[in-house]
Design an enzyme around this catalytic site. Structure first.
Site, PDB file in Angstrom:
ATOM      1  N   ILE A  54       0.825  -1.214   0.000  1.00  0.00           N
ATOM      2  CA  ILE A  54       0.000   0.000   0.000  1.00  0.00           C
ATOM      3  C   ILE A  54       0.862   1.269   0.000  1.00  0.00           C
ATOM      4  CG2 ILE A  54      -0.230   0.352   2.513  1.00  0.00           C
ATOM      5  CD1 ILE A  54      -3.280   0.663   2.006  1.00  0.00           C
ATOM      6  N   ASN A  81      11.455  -8.717   7.161  1.00  0.00           N
ATOM      7  CA  ASN A  81      11.664  -8.109   8.474  1.00  0.00           C
ATOM      8  C   ASN A  81      11.097  -9.029   9.541  1.00  0.00           C
ATOM      9  OD1 ASN A  81      12.787  -5.712   7.377  1.00  0.00           O
ATOM     10  ND2 ASN A  81      10.737  -4.962   6.910  1.00  0.00           N
ATOM     11  N   GLU A 109       6.340  -4.776  11.122  1.00  0.00           N
ATOM     12  CA  GLU A 109       5.119  -4.094  11.569  1.00  0.00           C
ATOM     13  C   GLU A 109       3.916  -5.030  11.572  1.00  0.00           C
ATOM     14  OE1 GLU A 109       4.601  -0.720   9.028  1.00  0.00           O
ATOM     15  OE2 GLU A 109       6.548   0.122   9.556  1.00  0.00           O
ATOM     16  N   VAL A 110       3.866  -5.921  10.603  1.00  0.00           N
ATOM     17  CA  VAL A 110       2.701  -6.812  10.481  1.00  0.00           C
ATOM     18  C   VAL A 110       3.138  -8.226  10.857  1.00  0.00           C
ATOM     19  CG1 VAL A 110       0.925  -7.723   8.945  1.00  0.00           C
ATOM     20  CG2 VAL A 110       1.745  -5.364   8.644  1.00  0.00           C
ATOM     21  N   HIS A 115       5.870 -12.282   5.816  1.00  0.00           N
ATOM     22  CA  HIS A 115       5.794 -11.767   4.453  1.00  0.00           C
ATOM     23  C   HIS A 115       7.188 -11.462   3.949  1.00  0.00           C
ATOM     24  CE1 HIS A 115       5.403  -8.439   7.325  1.00  0.00           C
ATOM     25  NE2 HIS A 115       6.070  -7.691   6.458  1.00  0.00           N
ATOM     26  N   HIS A 139       9.015  -8.919   1.273  1.00  0.00           N
ATOM     27  CA  HIS A 139       8.926  -7.760   0.379  1.00  0.00           C
ATOM     28  C   HIS A 139       9.741  -8.095  -0.868  1.00  0.00           C
ATOM     29  CE1 HIS A 139       7.666  -4.725   3.546  1.00  0.00           C
ATOM     30  NE2 HIS A 139       8.154  -5.681   4.315  1.00  0.00           N
TER      31      HIS A 139
HETATM   32  P1  5GP Z   1       6.853  -4.896   7.663  1.00  0.00           P
HETATM   33  O1  5GP Z   1       7.336  -3.609   8.268  1.00  0.00           O
HETATM   34  O2  5GP Z   1       5.972  -5.663   8.615  1.00  0.00           O
HETATM   35  O3  5GP Z   1       7.965  -5.724   7.103  1.00  0.00           O
HETATM   36  O4  5GP Z   1       6.003  -4.495   6.403  1.00  0.00           O
HETATM   37  C1  5GP Z   1       4.626  -4.326   6.421  1.00  0.00           C
HETATM   38  C2  5GP Z   1       4.236  -3.741   5.076  1.00  0.00           C
HETATM   39  O5  5GP Z   1       2.840  -3.857   4.939  1.00  0.00           O
HETATM   40  C3  5GP Z   1       4.597  -2.271   4.896  1.00  0.00           C
HETATM   41  O6  5GP Z   1       5.450  -2.117   3.769  1.00  0.00           O
HETATM   42  C4  5GP Z   1       3.233  -1.595   4.681  1.00  0.00           C
HETATM   43  O7  5GP Z   1       3.270  -0.546   3.742  1.00  0.00           O
HETATM   44  C5  5GP Z   1       2.360  -2.745   4.230  1.00  0.00           C
HETATM   45  N1  5GP Z   1       0.958  -2.624   4.570  1.00  0.00           N
HETATM   46  C6  5GP Z   1       0.433  -2.289   5.767  1.00  0.00           C
HETATM   47  N2  5GP Z   1      -0.906  -2.285   5.731  1.00  0.00           N
HETATM   48  C7  5GP Z   1      -1.237  -2.653   4.464  1.00  0.00           C
HETATM   49  C8  5GP Z   1      -2.496  -2.832   3.799  1.00  0.00           C
HETATM   50  O8  5GP Z   1      -3.578  -2.673   4.366  1.00  0.00           O
HETATM   51  N3  5GP Z   1      -2.449  -3.204   2.490  1.00  0.00           N
HETATM   52  C9  5GP Z   1      -1.265  -3.391   1.834  1.00  0.00           C
HETATM   53  N4  5GP Z   1      -1.330  -3.759   0.554  1.00  0.00           N
HETATM   54  N5  5GP Z   1      -0.070  -3.236   2.431  1.00  0.00           N
HETATM   55  C10 5GP Z   1      -0.057  -2.864   3.730  1.00  0.00           C
END
Ligand code: 5GP
Length: 124
Positions: A35, A92, A100-101, A105, A107
């Site tokens: 997003i 991550n 964050e999530v 996942h 990237h």
């Molecule tokens: P992390 O920091 O956990 O490795 O990455 C989480 C990613 O999820 C971030 O790059 C963020 O932009 C993406 N993200 C968070 N919420 C959403 C969402 O509702 N939809 C999509 N498509 N990506 C999201």
């Protein structure tokens, strides 16, 4: 290891509670555009199973899930024509990793030169 949170944003995407821009899907894997893209191509690849992190997935995922996941990463990279010029995959993990999530996942980033892996101020 942290237990899986069914209310994390990717769990909601998998349930169809939140829309996503899907680029790939099979029995074990979903991939969709980030997003908040950090590169011309920024795709998130996730297993459909409930895994918190790459550590959880690598330890607890079935051989079928793990094979399907990495086959999908390679397939998506090929579909987006990324391998010839190069690209980056990032997973991550936890607090130090800046995750964050809390649903595993990867990237998948590409479409331009991505620079150093870490900003100089963040290096050891
Ligand atoms: P992390 O920091 O956990 O490795 O990455 C989480 C990613 O999820 C971030 O790059 C963020 O932009 C993406 N993200 C968070 N919420 C959403 C969402 O509702 N939809 C999509 N498509 N990506 C999201």
């Amino acid at each position: 290891m942290t237990s899986y949170d069914d209310n994390n944003i990717f769990a909601k995407i998998l349930r169809g509670d939140i829309p996503n821009d899907t680029v790939y899907e099979d029995d074990h894997v979903l991939a969709f555009n980030d997003i908040s893209p950090q590169a011309p191509v920024h795709i998130l690849v996730i297993p459909k199973g409930k895994y918190v992190s790459v550590a959880d997935f690598g330890a607890q995922g079935s051989a079928e899930e793990i094979a399907a996941f990495w086959r999908a990463v390679a397939q998506i990279a090929a579909d987006k024509d990324l391998p010839s010029a190069g690209f980056r995959t990032i997973a991550n993990t936890g607090i130090n990793g800046g995750q964050e999530v809390p649903h595993f996942h990867v990237h998948l980033l590409g479409g331009k030169k991505l620079g150093p892996m870490l900003a100089r101020s963040e290096a050891a």
